[in-house]
Write an enzyme that holds these catalytic residues in place. Structure first.
Site, PDB file in Angstrom:
ATOM      1  N   GLY A   1      60.815  85.813  28.961  1.00  7.04           N
ATOM      2  CA  GLY A   1      59.937  85.180  29.934  1.00  7.04           C
ATOM      3  C   GLY A   1      58.568  84.787  29.444  1.00  7.04           C
TER       4      GLY A   1
ATOM      5  N   GLU B   1      64.321  90.423  25.577  1.00  8.37           N
ATOM      6  CA  GLU B   1      65.239  89.278  25.488  1.00  8.37           C
ATOM      7  C   GLU B   1      64.464  87.964  25.441  1.00  8.37           C
ATOM      8  OE1 GLU B   1      67.145  89.730  29.267  1.00  8.37           O
ATOM      9  OE2 GLU B   1      68.350  91.447  28.642  1.00  8.37           O
ATOM     10  N   PRO B   2      63.542  87.790  24.521  1.00  8.08           N
ATOM     11  CA  PRO B   2      62.792  86.528  24.497  1.00  8.08           C
ATOM     12  C   PRO B   2      63.659  85.371  24.004  1.00  8.08           C
ATOM     13  CG  PRO B   2      62.226  87.839  22.570  1.00  8.08           C
ATOM     14  CD  PRO B   2      63.165  88.677  23.402  1.00  8.08           C
ATOM     15  N   GLY B   3      63.493  84.235  24.616  1.00  8.05           N
ATOM     16  CA  GLY B   3      64.204  83.034  24.179  1.00  8.05           C
ATOM     17  C   GLY B   3      63.204  81.960  23.801  1.00  8.05           C
TER      18      GLY B   3
ATOM     19  N   ARG C   1      64.093  68.755  30.249  1.00 13.21           N
ATOM     20  CA  ARG C   1      63.009  69.520  30.881  1.00 13.21           C
ATOM     21  C   ARG C   1      62.018  68.659  31.685  1.00 13.21           C
ATOM     22  NH1 ARG C   1      59.630  71.999  28.485  1.00 13.21           N
ATOM     23  NH2 ARG C   1      59.507  73.782  29.862  1.00 13.21           N
TER      24      ARG C   1
ATOM     25  N   CYS D   1      69.798  55.257  33.170  1.00 14.24           N
ATOM     26  CA  CYS D   1      69.581  54.571  34.439  1.00 14.24           C
ATOM     27  C   CYS D   1      69.174  55.546  35.536  1.00 14.24           C
ATOM     28  CB  CYS D   1      70.849  53.836  34.854  1.00 14.24           C
ATOM     29  SG  CYS D   1      71.481  52.839  33.522  1.00 14.24           S
ATOM     30  N   GLU D   2      68.020  56.164  35.392  1.00 13.59           N
ATOM     31  CA  GLU D   2      67.457  57.069  36.383  1.00 13.59           C
ATOM     32  C   GLU D   2      65.945  56.962  36.236  1.00 13.59           C
ATOM     33  OE1 GLU D   2      68.949  59.761  38.213  1.00 13.59           O
ATOM     34  OE2 GLU D   2      70.980  59.669  37.385  1.00 13.59           O
TER      35      GLU D   2
END
Ligand SMILES: *Cc1c(COP(=O)(O)O)cnc(C)c1O
Length: 428
Positions: A243, A278-280, A318, A350-351
């Site tokens: 986190g 548990e760092p990502g 993201r 196409c968004e």
């Protein structure tokens, strides 16, 4: 710290990864492409571990941040374990050389098949996230004659994280066992001959840039440990999740691993438990960039200027998903400095959501120029898709002056060849 930096060349400056100019990778591998730095991955893993020294902690890198086998193998060789949330991730970690004895299996909806797979693999710890899961795991373990080490994932009801979609620690989201139920379920888990109950786990959110919610959550965990022990039940391990946030070039500076470690040790350091993390994002985010090429610059009436890249939201989700900011830099900068322009930086999908940045001030760019989207090593490639039938972006790992293409760009034949025609539609 990261190993992406400018080096002077005769025309100005060029952006490098370690001892390699990124333009060489762009030219040889093509764009878009993800590029990861070995030195940066190692630096982040080691500085996290060292923040707790002389105390030994175990660090299970969160595979979902970046599950590249080469990235996992790089971290595994430094001693990292793996935090996994699916059978696929357990298989990935094993394939990259992470021993089962360092793999943690978390996740809010583990299927019976996945639990059985984890039991057979002999993972280090299964984090039980709900009462029904406790019962299912007990039954599966009994049927298999296994005795897994488990922890209860607690939801300490502390909201944190950079965006509502990545907050996991409050009562109104789906993660974990509430504090109120903890004592009863912990006692129940301990009463199962099928379980070796190690302790408690929590993970309150992602991209956390403020230590206050972490302190509150860890203090709540310490309180639960005391209450469980008061019932005469043992607690020997605390898994405090991941986190910790990183700097994306907007928003607040995140705390350093040293500041984070101080909060951990102040709140739970005296409990006499093993500490696990548990760092990502912290490890992978700024170890990666997404290289892209400008397809065209497109001025609209009204003055908006669109920089259309060959990378899109399917490659880096993201910004579309979380309104996330990524710094963007040209790979080449002229010595005298180009005039700056305001650009809306977009991809070809196409968004309207396929927008990396709005009104971003950048040196003037033209079709064919190369750019890097920074801090894209976590939740970049791992969240990518083939939306708009765009083949998955290749991944490249750099070490010093060498690089390896660790996931080649699939050909269109490979992409289409994965599908089968329904028999009644004949052969295509
Ligand atoms: C996603 C996740 C992590 C990693 O979170 P980061 O913000 O990337 O550090 C750790 N543990 C669990 C259970 C997760 O779901």
């Amino acid at each position: 710290m990261h190993a992406f930096h400018d080096r002077p060349n005769p025309a100005g400056f060029e952006f490098w990864c370690e001892d390699l100019p990124l333009s060489r990778i762009a030219d040889e591998v093509g764009t878009p492409a993800y590029v990861y730095s070995t030195a940066t991955l190692a630096h982040h893993y080691q500085s996290f571990v060292q923040a707790f020294a002389p105390r030994e902690v175990s660090v299970a890198y969160a595979v979902k941040a970046n599950g590249s086998l080469a990235v996992l193998a790089t971290l595994a060789r430094l001693g990292a374990g793996a935090d996994t949330v699916s059978e696929g991730e357990i298989r990935r970690a094993l394939a990259a050389g992470v021993p089962a004895s360092r793999i943690v299996f978390s996740g809010v909806g583990k299927t019976d098949a996945e639990l059985a797979f984890a039991l057979n693999a002999g993972v280090r710890e299964i984090n039980i996230e709900s009462e029904p899961e406790l019962h299912r795991l007990a039954a599966i373990a009994a049927a298999k004659g296994r005795r897994p080490t488990v922890a209860l994932r607690i939801n300490p009801d502390v909201g944190a994280g950079g965006h509502a979609k990545i907050t996991t620690g409050s009562d109104d989201n789906k993660f974990g066992i509430s504090s109120a139920e903890t004592l009863r379920l912990y006692a129940e888990a301990c009463s199962h001959p099928q379980f070796d109950v190690a302790g408690l786990a929590c993970h309150i959110g992602s991209q956390i840039t403020d230590l206050a919610p972490l302190r509150t959550a860890f203090a709540a965990m310490a309180d639960l440990v005391a209450r469980i022990r008061a019932e005469g039940l043992p607690v020997r391990r605390l898994d405090l999740g991941g986190g910790l946030g990183v700097a994306y070039g907007d928003g607040p500076e995140p705390p350093s691993p040293a500041d984070y470690a101080r909060v951990v040790l102040e709140t739970v350091g005296g409990l006499g438990v093993e500490l696990a993390f548990e760092p990502g994002r912290l490890i992978a985010a700024n170890a990666g960039v997404l290289l892209a090429r400008v397809i065209q610059v497109h001025a609209r009436p009204g003055g908006r200027r669109f920089l259309v890249l060959d990378a899109a939201m399917n490659d880096l989700l993201r910004p579309a998903l979380y309104d996330a900011h990524h710094a963007i830099r040209p790979l080449h900068r002229r010595l005298e400095g180009a005039p700056e322009r305001l650009y809306d930086v977009v991809g070809p999908v196409c968004e309207t959501g396929d927008t990396f940045a709005r009104a971003r001030l950048l040196p003037e760019l033209a079709a064919g120029d190369l750019v890097a989207l920074l801090t894209a090593g976590a939740y970049g490639a791992s969240m990518s898709s083939e939306y708009n039938s765009r083949p998955l972006v290749p991944e490249v790992l750099v070490r010093g002056a060498e690089y390896a293409v660790t996931r080649p760009r699939p050909s269109y034949e490979e992409m289409l060849g994965r599908e089968r025609m329904a028999p009644w539609l004949g052969r295509s």
